[in-house]
Write a protein that holds these residues in place. Structure first.
Motif: not given
Length: 237
Positions: A177-181, A203-210, A194-201, A168-172
């Motif tokens: 953000y992209e580099r940290a992700l 989150a919306a682009r995270t699946p494309q990034l990862m 991977l557990a991310l505590l982030i803004g909804s915006a 488990l890896v957590t990140l606030r």
């Protein structure tokens, strides 16, 4: 702050949907109280959090962290599970080996969120806090002594230099953000979470990034405007 006041402030995060309600023992509430007192004292000398009001610290930092812990307990992913790590059994030898083997990394831990509340919630978790700021790393080590947590290491360096992975890896929310992700994803073991505590915006682009992760639907955090918990499973076998 009294444990009773802390429990009242944390109730929306531990009891509200989604997921089954949870609670903290008197001992766990005592740990939160001692941690909070230490944080407020240190925050007067070094910038650990911009939130200065004690009630705000409990809801903004502890509340979000315990909310994430509760959701992770119910999240189906790689075993061993956080549910096993949460089991409070004494002596330690009676804790199932699977629970002792659950390893977590809190990336960019700062003042210890969400990592230390996660450890309070799930005492058998084996945790590493990664924090490159030497002053913040010193605070984390003092916090561990103050609330007497074991099986927790502080890595006072760059995450890129950390040699291991975890279940488990957590990140606030962080800057760049992209580099940290990408850094956080590298630390997740195959099949890990991977557990991310982030803004909804974000989150919306995270699946494309990862795209190498299977992502669940974002979970709105109570009392937070446009902040979500976003959980993913590393698809590497």
């Amino acid at each position: 702050m009294t444990p009773a006041r802390i429990a009242a402030l944390l109730a929306p995060f531990l009891e509200a949907p989604p997921g089954p309600p949870a609670s903290l023992s008197n001992a766990q509430l005592g740990q939160v109280s001692a941690y909070l007192d230490l944080l407020l004292r240190w925050n007067a000398r070094i910038n650990l959090t911009a939130v200065r009001n004690p009630d705000g610290v409990v809801t903004r930092h502890f509340g979000e962290s315990f909310f994430a812990a509760r959701q992770l307990e119910a999240f189906s992913g790689r075993e061993p599970s956080l549910r096993e790590a949460r089991a409070e059994r004494e002596p330690a030898a009676e804790i199932p080996s699977a629970a002792r083997d659950l390893r977590a990394i809190d990336l960019g831990s700062g003042a210890g969120f969400p990592g230390l509340p996660l450890k309070i919630f799930a005492p058998a978790l084996v945790l590493t806090l990664i924090e490159s700021s030497q002053k913040k790393a010193a605070f984390l080590k003092e916090a561990l002594r103050t609330i007497a947590l074991t099986d927790v290491d502080v890595f006072a360096g760059r995450a890129e230099d950390f040699p291991s992975t975890a279940d488990l890896v957590t990140l606030r929310a962080v800057e760049r953000y992209e580099r940290a992700l990408w850094t956080a994803a590298r630390l997740v073991a195959p099949g890990g979470r991977l557990a991310l505590l982030i803004g909804s915006a974000q989150a919306a682009r995270t699946p494309q990034l990862m795209p190498g992760f299977a992502w669940s639907a974002p979970i709105a955090i109570p009392q937070a405007s446009a902040r979500v918990l976003f959980l993913g499973t590393n698809l590497r076998g």
